[in-house]
Every structure is written in structure tokens, then in C-alpha cells.
Motif scaffolding. Sequence first.
Motif, PDB file in Angstrom:
ATOM      1  N   ASP A  69       0.831  -1.201   0.000  1.00 31.75           N
ATOM      2  CA  ASP A  69       0.000   0.000   0.000  1.00 31.75           C
ATOM      3  C   ASP A  69       0.867   1.253   0.000  1.00 31.75           C
ATOM      4  N   GLY A  70       0.793   2.029  -1.051  1.00 36.88           N
ATOM      5  CA  GLY A  70       1.528   3.280  -1.152  1.00 36.88           C
ATOM      6  C   GLY A  70       3.004   3.125  -1.469  1.00 36.88           C
ATOM      7  N   ALA A  71       3.460   1.926  -1.790  1.00 34.07           N
ATOM      8  CA  ALA A  71       4.890   1.701  -2.006  1.00 34.07           C
ATOM      9  C   ALA A  71       5.348   2.034  -3.422  1.00 34.07           C
ATOM     10  N   GLY A  72       4.446   2.153  -4.366  1.00 40.51           N
ATOM     11  CA  GLY A  72       4.786   2.587  -5.716  1.00 40.51           C
ATOM     12  C   GLY A  72       5.817   1.739  -6.419  1.00 40.51           C
ATOM     13  N   ALA A  73       6.881   2.403  -6.894  1.00 41.65           N
ATOM     14  CA  ALA A  73       7.908   1.747  -7.698  1.00 41.65           C
ATOM     15  C   ALA A  73       8.608   0.638  -6.919  1.00 41.65           C
ATOM     16  N   GLU A  74       8.811   0.842  -5.640  1.00 41.14           N
ATOM     17  CA  GLU A  74       9.476  -0.171  -4.820  1.00 41.14           C
ATOM     18  C   GLU A  74       8.671  -1.478  -4.818  1.00 41.14           C
ATOM     19  N   ALA A  75       7.353  -1.362  -4.732  1.00 45.64           N
ATOM     20  CA  ALA A  75       6.495  -2.553  -4.754  1.00 45.64           C
ATOM     21  C   ALA A  75       6.553  -3.229  -6.117  1.00 45.64           C
ATOM     22  N   ARG A  76       6.511  -2.432  -7.171  1.00 52.82           N
ATOM     23  CA  ARG A  76       6.575  -3.014  -8.526  1.00 52.82           C
ATOM     24  C   ARG A  76       7.892  -3.754  -8.740  1.00 52.82           C
ATOM     25  N   LEU A  77       9.000  -3.201  -8.252  1.00 45.88           N
ATOM     26  CA  LEU A  77      10.296  -3.863  -8.397  1.00 45.88           C
ATOM     27  C   LEU A  77      10.345  -5.174  -7.618  1.00 45.88           C
ATOM     28  N   LEU A  78       9.812  -5.176  -6.403  1.00 47.12           N
ATOM     29  CA  LEU A  78       9.793  -6.399  -5.608  1.00 47.12           C
ATOM     30  C   LEU A  78       8.962  -7.472  -6.300  1.00 47.12           C
ATOM     31  N   LEU A  79       7.785  -7.105  -6.769  1.00 44.89           N
ATOM     32  CA  LEU A  79       6.908  -8.085  -7.411  1.00 44.89           C
ATOM     33  C   LEU A  79       7.493  -8.572  -8.736  1.00 44.89           C
ATOM     34  N   LEU A  80       8.146  -7.685  -9.476  1.00 43.93           N
ATOM     35  CA  LEU A  80       8.804  -8.090 -10.717  1.00 43.93           C
ATOM     36  C   LEU A  80       9.945  -9.065 -10.418  1.00 43.93           C
ATOM     37  N   HIS A  81      10.751  -8.756  -9.411  1.00 40.18           N
ATOM     38  CA  HIS A  81      11.839  -9.651  -9.015  1.00 40.18           C
ATOM     39  C   HIS A  81      11.278 -11.021  -8.617  1.00 40.18           C
ATOM     40  N   ALA A  82      10.232 -11.016  -7.804  1.00 44.19           N
ATOM     41  CA  ALA A  82       9.629 -12.275  -7.354  1.00 44.19           C
ATOM     42  C   ALA A  82       9.141 -13.085  -8.551  1.00 44.19           C
TER      43      ALA A  82
END
Length: 106
Positions: A69-82
Motif C-alpha cells: 500500500d503506497g509503495a509505488g515503484a518499490e512494490a513493482r520492483l519487488l513483485l517483478l523480481h519475485a
Amino acid sequence: MRPLPDMASAAAQTVRVMVAVELALFRRGLAELIRQVLPGADITEAEDLATAAELLADCPADLLIADVDGAGAEARLLLLHAYLECPGLKVAVLVGQTEDRVAALS
């Protein structure tokens, strides 16, 4: 929270869970709930998404529970890495709604 459907096979192997939530109280509570539902689970706690991404470098988890929630680019990078680097990793994404956001949607 209901136990997983196939608890016999889950109990036979250690389930590795990573909980990536910034709020320590919520993160610890969620980890404790997982321990109750999956006794013997190996739980890793990450205080933020950047730490979770570092810890996931070797894909040491079967399940990632992440508050994005509210993490933006950081969340997208984590999910892409996963997705790209950890095939078979299950991901549960947590997103909360603040009162302001709920009021705006009403």
C-alpha cells in the motif's frame, strides 16, 4: 484465517514464509498468526520492501506476504523480481484503505 486445505503435506515439509510489512506490530502479529495456522513454518520478517527484495535474492521463501500500500515503484520492483527470479513463489499482496480513500470512493 482457515488452515490450508492440505495440512498433512504442508506439515511434512517446512513452509518458508516471508512477511514484508513496515508496521512492526502488524508484521509480528501476522507472523504469529501464520505460526498458529502452519506450525513449524520458517518465517522471515522484512521491515520494508527493499529488505524483502534483498532477502529474496536466493529465493528463500515459498510464500511472500507483502504490504504494498503506497509503495509505488518499490512494490513493482519487488513483485517483478519475485515473478522473474523466483519461479513457484506464491505472493499475497496486502493493500489497506484509509478513511480518506474510502470516503472518496463513496
